[in-house]
Design a protein around this motif. Structure first.
Motif, PDB file in Angstrom:
ATOM      1  N   ARG A 461       0.879  -1.170   0.000  1.00  0.00           N
ATOM      2  CA  ARG A 461       0.000   0.000   0.000  1.00  0.00           C
ATOM      3  C   ARG A 461       0.917   1.220   0.000  1.00  0.00           C
ATOM      4  O   ARG A 461       1.674   1.427   0.954  1.00  0.00           O
ATOM      5  CB  ARG A 461      -0.922  -0.062   1.207  1.00  0.00           C
ATOM      6  CG  ARG A 461      -1.744  -1.369   1.203  1.00  0.00           C
ATOM      7  CD  ARG A 461      -2.388  -1.669   2.529  1.00  0.00           C
ATOM      8  NE  ARG A 461      -3.504  -0.826   2.814  1.00  0.00           N
ATOM      9  CZ  ARG A 461      -4.766  -1.062   2.473  1.00  0.00           C
ATOM     10  NH1 ARG A 461      -5.059  -2.169   1.820  1.00  0.00           N
ATOM     11  NH2 ARG A 461      -5.733  -0.231   2.768  1.00  0.00           N
ATOM     12  N   VAL A 462       0.859   1.988  -1.070  1.00  0.00           N
ATOM     13  CA  VAL A 462       1.831   3.062  -1.265  1.00  0.00           C
ATOM     14  C   VAL A 462       1.116   4.384  -1.544  1.00  0.00           C
ATOM     15  O   VAL A 462      -0.063   4.403  -1.916  1.00  0.00           O
ATOM     16  CB  VAL A 462       2.804   2.736  -2.428  1.00  0.00           C
ATOM     17  CG1 VAL A 462       3.437   1.370  -2.220  1.00  0.00           C
ATOM     18  CG2 VAL A 462       2.099   2.777  -3.767  1.00  0.00           C
ATOM     19  N   GLY A 463       1.852   5.477  -1.363  1.00  0.00           N
ATOM     20  CA  GLY A 463       1.265   6.796  -1.568  1.00  0.00           C
ATOM     21  C   GLY A 463       1.991   7.576  -2.650  1.00  0.00           C
ATOM     22  O   GLY A 463       3.153   7.300  -2.978  1.00  0.00           O
ATOM     23  N   HIS A 464       1.286   8.545  -3.222  1.00  0.00           N
ATOM     24  CA  HIS A 464       1.878   9.436  -4.219  1.00  0.00           C
ATOM     25  C   HIS A 464       1.243  10.812  -4.072  1.00  0.00           C
ATOM     26  O   HIS A 464       0.035  10.957  -4.314  1.00  0.00           O
ATOM     27  CB  HIS A 464       1.616   8.933  -5.642  1.00  0.00           C
ATOM     28  CG  HIS A 464       2.181   7.574  -5.895  1.00  0.00           C
ATOM     29  ND1 HIS A 464       3.528   7.336  -6.006  1.00  0.00           N
ATOM     30  CD2 HIS A 464       1.576   6.373  -6.037  1.00  0.00           C
ATOM     31  CE1 HIS A 464       3.731   6.042  -6.216  1.00  0.00           C
ATOM     32  NE2 HIS A 464       2.560   5.442  -6.230  1.00  0.00           N
ATOM     33  N   ARG A 465       2.041  11.803  -3.674  1.00  0.00           N
ATOM     34  CA  ARG A 465       1.517  13.171  -3.678  1.00  0.00           C
ATOM     35  C   ARG A 465       1.943  13.802  -4.995  1.00  0.00           C
ATOM     36  O   ARG A 465       3.129  14.032  -5.235  1.00  0.00           O
ATOM     37  CB  ARG A 465       2.049  13.981  -2.494  1.00  0.00           C
ATOM     38  CG  ARG A 465       1.353  15.350  -2.397  1.00  0.00           C
ATOM     39  CD  ARG A 465       1.684  16.075  -1.125  1.00  0.00           C
ATOM     40  NE  ARG A 465       3.112  16.338  -1.064  1.00  0.00           N
ATOM     41  CZ  ARG A 465       3.760  16.682   0.054  1.00  0.00           C
ATOM     42  NH1 ARG A 465       3.109  16.772   1.200  1.00  0.00           N
ATOM     43  NH2 ARG A 465       5.055  16.899   0.036  1.00  0.00           N
ATOM     44  N   THR A 466       0.981  14.042  -5.847  1.00  0.00           N
ATOM     45  CA  THR A 466       1.282  14.518  -7.197  1.00  0.00           C
ATOM     46  C   THR A 466       0.405  15.707  -7.559  1.00  0.00           C
ATOM     47  O   THR A 466      -0.725  15.835  -7.086  1.00  0.00           O
ATOM     48  CB  THR A 466       1.056  13.402  -8.241  1.00  0.00           C
ATOM     49  OG1 THR A 466      -0.227  12.800  -7.995  1.00  0.00           O
ATOM     50  CG2 THR A 466       2.118  12.337  -8.157  1.00  0.00           C
ATOM     51  N   SER A 467       0.940  16.546  -8.418  1.00  0.00           N
ATOM     52  CA  SER A 467       0.202  17.684  -8.969  1.00  0.00           C
ATOM     53  C   SER A 467      -0.097  17.393 -10.432  1.00  0.00           C
ATOM     54  O   SER A 467       0.551  16.544 -11.042  1.00  0.00           O
ATOM     55  CB  SER A 467       1.061  18.941  -8.905  1.00  0.00           C
ATOM     56  OG  SER A 467       1.546  19.155  -7.608  1.00  0.00           O
ATOM     57  N   PRO A 468      -1.026  18.117 -11.023  1.00  0.00           N
ATOM     58  CA  PRO A 468      -1.192  17.984 -12.467  1.00  0.00           C
ATOM     59  C   PRO A 468       0.078  18.444 -13.172  1.00  0.00           C
ATOM     60  O   PRO A 468       0.855  19.221 -12.608  1.00  0.00           O
ATOM     61  CB  PRO A 468      -2.381  18.903 -12.790  1.00  0.00           C
ATOM     62  CG  PRO A 468      -2.564  19.768 -11.599  1.00  0.00           C
ATOM     63  CD  PRO A 468      -1.949  19.079 -10.435  1.00  0.00           C
TER      64      PRO A 468
END
Lengths: 479, 454
Positions: A461-468
């Motif tokens: 279970r992993v996370g990604h903080r991303t913007s357009p």
């Protein structure tokens, strides 16, 4: 639990282990799915057990059991050492571990409403309302709402003196509408596909998604897609929404910077990586706008914890700096070969698997654009959102993604809706074409609960903080 | 043996006795599994585990609750029964649910090997040593895994279903990587059998090593439509994805399957026939499904014509006159039933004949990361891997870089081809003994490649 841990370590050491560790893990899981006014699934499971990892003369062994007794702990530790000795029959230089401090610590994630305490009736009511809010048009044939939660408590102890207790709770959910008419089928999901969005949080996160409020728009778009124009083939400017950027980052930066893949440890299954050690600090991976980190300390991420599963403290590691490939995700063993320290990325799926190098939160650092500015600044292009399909080669170079929906961009304005929006490229060429990344206020921390790796298969279970972000000259409309 | 039948039945009877639900089902799964992984010609991971899980489905009227625990002591059983019951009581009724299945006569299948059940880490290491020795002789590095597992699956419900199966499996995969300066070549081979003693480490190591050496110096090939000669692992990938996305009753009932309105009609060329048979030895059999219903053979495609679907008790209950075909997954199962033991009918052609008959085409060892873009059109994408070659004028001419396909698979099968006589039985999993696809080599007259890698 400490006495059982000590028994395991003593038994492993006595049997001949140069190093050993033990993890005791108890998991509780919950899953609810409602579909077309029916409750399709309500389940709660629990799983408890322990695993012992032993290093003997540079060779690894691991054994695990769901019977948590002192006698079994000793027997399993001895079995791990026996397996390690068998591994030693096919070795060369042997494994060594990069140095690491021993810790005695406790870590607990934060939540407000434990989903295992929130009445099932209340959870069902929210999900029923959400799928009901998808109804209204005859073309909407399948309406789904789901939620799930994972509570994990674990104890890690090592022969080097670590004893770490951790407790985490993760929750998430989402909705999906499937529209069908005259042999055409289209889907729309919120907040994203594959079950929705997840966070290191309690039921309050699912409540905050406002599934009911977003349902009418989801249904409306699913229906509209049935008669939308097909994404035209060609090369164009591509603007990707945050949810698709999460998967793009996951597949084309997260996996290829896992040092075990790079060193061939996954070659027979998921493959290797084009980001080989000779390219470290030399490869131009992307444009100067691209900065990517592995950050296990970001609050709320599915890849956020106190310590990894070999007792290394959570940390933030730079992978890409201004477009240059500068770092790996690593373990103590893999880092040793590079004379460095582990990045703290070793994570195991439950008690019955060994830890592998897994993504924590692989985050695209924000730029200074808004999504609105990106679109306004684009003469001709396509905006795509919400992943539908993904595929990438075994070196993580050639990828192809499909999203649920797209829109044409003409002269700085969003135009006609597009179905079958697909795009494809070569990883470093694609990231090299990025000329705009969304600002911090546009970023979203996504949770992906189903990242597969390893043999036997493990789910992380992993996370990604991303913007357009915006990319130039991308091949679209492949399907 | 992980758990004897008497012990399994005693646990399940205890669960049924503890339940106050109108209907109760208990699924017991116990296993002991081990897997030795090797990379760069050394063993780098070597694991073993044992576990037993009790899954309880409690039904009050049409209200269903499911709970699971990995303990079998009485207190844990009491707790899991109570948990399933408590969930069910606060449920909304599922109007489509009819009843738990009654089960039926379970046939014996040959799916157990004492040799596999008794295999040791030393024996697995020795097999890996033999693989590595062949690779070393060939001047390549070996990567792969050797797994061995023993599983018990048992089902009992309050309507009379009773089933028990004790199964083993073993699987060896070998990836070989040849290196020549900057150039790399990749090769693949695999072998699976319920009896670990039947695996052939040297044969697989030699196959993978040979292909890796032949793959060195792969050159670019312009994407486009080509005839393809597919080895069984590539065929199995196509067949498995087709089966999972197309022939389950749930997708069909929800209108998400390609064969909606196409049952009884020609969907692919007549040389292709596909069926599911959970009792046949080649398909890694288990005699019943996870509801305890005996497996039935189901014709999926006969001579190119779509024939039927697989059902579990829930999807069968939604159609008048239908019965479960024995294809349920463990409860709760929102994904619906799947064909778990598929067979693509073999033909007469040899691999050599398929190649000889190809003027310009692509030879594919296997696919990687196949994913569906639109299941209703069987539109998929994926990459080739571990040995892709250009065939010209009836000969394998050169290794080519891996290619991406994006194609409607039914369309590709409809364009016709040749089915080979060489068949390989390929399991879905290293760890679970049941389920797999039996696939011959196949030549397709046209296949659409849309890109290639570096």
């Amino acid at each position: 639990m400490r006495d059982l841990a000590e028994a395991a370590l003593a038994a492993g050491t006595k049997a001949g282990a140069n190093y050993c560790d033990v993890r005791f893990v108890t998991r509780r899981g919950s899953y609810i799915q409602v579909k077309n006014d029916n409750v399709e699934a309500v389940t709660r499971g629990s799983s408890q057990g322990f695993g012992v990892r032993a290093l003997v003369a540079g060779a690894w062994g691991f054994s695990s059991s769901s019977t948590v007794t002192k006698a079994e702990v000793k027997a399993v530790a001895a079995e791990a050492v026996r397996i390690a000795r068998a591994s030693a029959a096919v070795q060369e230089k042997g494994a060594h571990l990069a140095p690491e401090k021993a810790y005695e610590d406790r870590h607990r994630s934060q939540w407000k409403r434990d989903p295992f305490d929130v009445p099932i009736e209340e959870q069902l009511a929210l999900l029923m309302d959400a799928q009901r809010a998808l109804a209204g048009d005859a073309t909407i044939k399948v309406r789904t709402a789901s939620s799930s939660a994972l509570h994990e408590s674990k104890v890690f102890a090592s022969s080097e003196g670590s004893y770490i207790e951790q407790e985490i709770l993760q929750s998430g959910g989402g909705i999906q509408a499937v529209a069908i008419e005259e042999g055409e089928v289209e889907q729309r999901s919120y907040p994203t596909a594959s079950g929705g969005d997840y966070r290191l949080a309690g039921w309050e996160f699912v409540e905050g998604l406002d599934l009911v409020g977003h349902a009418p728009q989801v249904a409306k778009e699913a229906k509209a897609l049935l008669r939308a124009k097909k994404c035209p083939p060609g090369r164009t400017t591509l603007v990707l929404d945050t949810n698709q950027m999460a998967l793009q980052t996951h597949e084309s930066c997260g996996h290829p910077t896992e040092l075990d893949r790079v060193l061939g440890m996954e070659a027979s299954y998921a493959g290797t990586s084009f980001m080989t050690p000779d390219k470290l600090r030399k490869l131009r991976y992307g444009s100067k706008a691209i900065n990517i980190v592995a950050d296990a300390t970001v609050p709320g991420g599915l890849g956020t914890f106190g310590y990894d599963d070999e007792g290394v403290k959570a940390q933030r590691v730079q992978l890409i700096r201004e477009g240059i490939f500068v770092g790996y995700q690593s373990s103590r063993e893999a880092a040793q070969d590079f004379g460095g320290r582990s990045s703290g990325g070793m994570r195991a799926d439950g008690w019955n698997h060994i830890p592998l190098i897994r993504m924590t939160n692989i985050n695209l650092e924000p730029g200074d654009w808004t999504l609105e500015e990106m679109i306004r600044d684009t003469k001709e292009g396509i905006f795509m959102t919400t992943n539908k399909s993904w595929s990438i080669d075994d070196l993580r170079l050639n990828f192809q993604f499909a999203t649920e929906i797209g829109w044409e961009i003409h002269n700085g304005e969003v135009g006609e809706m597009l179905r079958y929006p697909t795009y494809t490229g070569i990883t470093h060429e694609f990231w090299g074409s990025c000329d705009a990344v969304g600002r911090k206020a546009e970023a979203h921390l996504w949770g992906i609960p189903n990242c597969g790796k390893g043999e036997p298969g493990q789910t992380a279970r992993v996370g990604h903080r991303t913007s357009p972000a915006r990319f130039q000259g991308v091949r679209v409309g492949v399907a | 043996m992980v758990m004897a039948k008497d012990e399994a039945f005693e646990i399940m009877e205890k669960v049924l006795g503890l339940s106050k639900a109108d209907e109760t089902e208990v699924l017991l799964s116990a296993h002991r599994s081990a897997l030795t992984r090797f990379a760069n010609s050394i063993i780098h991971q070597n694991v073993a585990t044992k576990d037993a899980t009790v899954n309880v489905r409690a039904v009050f009227g049409k209200k269903i609750g499911v709970a699971e625990v990995n303990k079998t002591d009485t207190a844990s059983l009491r707790e899991v029964v109570a948990r399933a019951g408590a969930i069910a009581r606060v449920q909304k009724p599922n109007k489509d649910f009819k009843a738990l299945p009654k089960g039926g006569q379970i046939k014996e299948v040959d799916n157990y090997s004492k040799r596999t059940a008794a295999s040791t880490p030393e024996q697995r290491a020795e097999a890996v040593r033999r693989v590595v020795a062949v690779a070393k002789e060939a001047g390549v590095k070996a990567f792969g895994a050797l797994g061995a597992s023993t599983h018990v699956v048992a089902v009992m419900n309050s309507r009379g279903a009773q089933a028990y199966d004790d199964m083993t499996s073993s699987r060896l995969t070998v990836t070989a990587i040849a290196t020549d300066g900057e150039r790399k070549g990749y090769g693949w081979a695999e072998d699976a059998h319920r009896d670990i003693g039947r695996l052939r480490p040297e044969v697989q190591a030699e196959r993978a090593s040979h292909k890796a050496r032949e793959s060195l110096g792969a050159r670019a090939l312009e994407p486009g439509e080509y005839p393809v000669v597919l080895e069984p692992p590539a065929v199995a990938d196509i067949v498995t994805t087709l089966g999972f996305t197309t022939f389950g009753a749930l997708e069909y009932q929800e209108g998400r399957s390609y064969i909606v309105n196409r049952l009884g009609k020609r969907i692919v060329a007549e040389e292709f026939s596909l069926w599911d048979d959970g009792l046949a030895p080649g398909g890694f059999p288990m005699a019943f499904d996870f509801e305890g219903v005996p497996k039935r053979r189901v014709e999926l495609i006969a001579d190119g014509i779509a024939q039927g679907l697989v059902y579990d008790s829930y999807t069968a209950g939604r159609e008048e006159g239908k019965e479960s075909t024995g294809h349920a997954l463990p409860a709760p199962n929102p994904f619906g039933p799947f064909p778990m033991n598929m067979f693509l009918e073999s033909g007469d052609a040899t691999m050599e004949e398929m190649i000889e008959d190809t003027r310009r085409g692509v030879y594919v060892t296997r696919f990687h990361y196949t994913n569906t873009i639109d299941p209703t059109k069987t539109l998929w994408t994926g990459m080739t891997r571990d040995g892709t070659f250009l065939v010209e004028d009836g000969e394998v001419k050169a290794a080519v870089r891996n290619l991406r396909f994006t194609d409607g698979i039914v369309d590709a099968l409809a364009a016709g081809g040749v089915v080979g006589k060489e068949v390989q039985d390929l399991p879905f999993s290293d760890y679970f003994p049941a389920g797999g696809t039996s696939a011959p080599m196949v030549k397709l007259n046209r296949f659409r490649f849309t890109g290639s890698t570096e």
